[in-house]
Scaffold this active site. Structure first.
Site, PDB file in Angstrom:
ATOM      1  N   TYR A  29       0.875  -1.172   0.000  1.00  0.00           N
ATOM      2  CA  TYR A  29       0.000   0.000   0.000  1.00  0.00           C
ATOM      3  C   TYR A  29       0.912   1.222   0.000  1.00  0.00           C
ATOM      4  O   TYR A  29       1.483   1.590   1.021  1.00  0.00           O
ATOM      5  CB  TYR A  29      -0.884  -0.054   1.244  1.00  0.00           C
TER       6      TYR A  29
ATOM      7  N   LYS B   6      -0.838  -1.226  -4.312  1.00  0.00           N
ATOM      8  CA  LYS B   6      -1.983  -0.323  -4.249  1.00  0.00           C
ATOM      9  C   LYS B   6      -1.417   1.093  -4.321  1.00  0.00           C
ATOM     10  O   LYS B   6      -0.853   1.599  -3.354  1.00  0.00           O
ATOM     11  CB  LYS B   6      -2.767  -0.546  -2.956  1.00  0.00           C
TER      12      LYS B   6
END
Length: 303
Positions: A143, A167
């Site tokens: 992330y 992400k």
């Protein structure tokens, strides 16, 4: 059982639906309140429910609460869809949560970018390796909320064994394009700024996107995904413009109403999941609430 990298690529290219964390009247986690939300999301076709993401108030939870959420969501999913479990904070908390999430049945982990003020990119490499060991090698999606570490550092992170996706949650599509070119082509780059940014990220090579909207209106998220997968950017933009008011409410107060907007919408749908925890804003201001109600009524989500 962990998904293979090939299988995970297909799943990540869909919608990673970031579930809220419900609380009861005492402020304790109440995962069973998620049951109708999960059922609705899966019925709409959401590919990959995510527990302990930022829409799930990850940083407001204790590690024990996050473990409870991972176990409970896995039980509610009951094999109907693969579960991605968020992992992060200090290394010992991250390792404990990774191990518990793997034991609960998570098929992959989403690794929150460490918020420590003294983070070294090569230290994150060690962080990832220890998490991978603790989870017995579950695939990982990074992330990335801060791309200032540079393309070389991002490539080093993506080279860690077990990293299957990223992400991308910074509004910088050109840096995303650079990172995609610098890394293994098997890495899946997922739009991490929800539906509004999905067309822009798709245009430079991302596939799939994360969504908090799925808690409220999963059918719209799926329609946007279908349009983008079909290369129909005009339809995707039209569908996004019709739910822009919802994302605008969530973006106010330095994004401090992000989860507030979702939980307030759930209250309007009679799926009360409790308030957000400080330092998130609660409740919406009267003006924000009016805008949210207008959005819900205009789109026939409430009367």
């Amino acid at each position: 059982m962990a998904l293979s990298k090939a299988d995970l690529r297909g799943v990540l290219s869909g919608i990673s639906g970031i579930l809220v964390t419900p609380y009861d009247e005492n402020g304790d986690v109440a995962p069973k309140k998620l049951s109708p939300i999960i059922d609705r999301a899966l019925a709409a076709g959401v590919h990959f429910p995510v527990v302990n993401g930022n829409t799930g108030e990850f940083y407001a939870l204790t590690t024990d609460e996050a473990i409870t959420m991972a176990k409970s969501v896995a039980e509610m999913l009951d094999g109907r869809a693969p579960m991605l479990a968020g992992v992060g904070r200090g290394i010992r908390d991250a390792v404990a949560l990774a191990k518990a999430s793997a034991e609960a049945g998570a098929e992959a982990l989403m690794i929150h970018q460490p918020p420590d003020p003294f983070v070294a990119p090569r230290g994150v490499v060690d962080y990832l390796k220890r998490i991978a060991d603790a989870s017995d090698g579950l695939p990982m999606m990074l992330y990335l909320r801060n791309d200032t570490i540079g393309t070389k550092a991002i490539a080093d992170l993506c080279a860690v064994e077990g990293v299957a996706g990223v992400k991308w949650a910074t509004p910088n599509p050109m840096k995303l394009a650079e990172a995609i070119s610098a890394c293994d082509p098997d890495i899946v780059w997922v739009g991490g700024l929800a539906e509004v940014w999905a067309p822009t990220f798709y245009a430079v090579g991302a596939r799939g996107f994360t969504s908090g909207l799925i808690n409220v209106w999963p059918e719209r998220s799926m329609a946007i995904h279908a349009a983008l997968e079909g290369g129909d950017y005009e339809t995707a933009r039209k569908l996004i413009s019709e739910m822009r008011a919802f994302e605008d409410v969530r973006a106010e107060e330095m994004n401090g109403t992000n989860v507030t907007g979702v939980k307030s919408a759930l209250q309007l749908l009679d799926n009360d999941c409790g308030p957000t925890r400080p330092p998130s804003a609660w409740p919406l201001t009267p003006a924000q609430h009016e805008k949210l109600v207008g959005f819900m009524r205009e789109n026939k989500l409430v009367k």
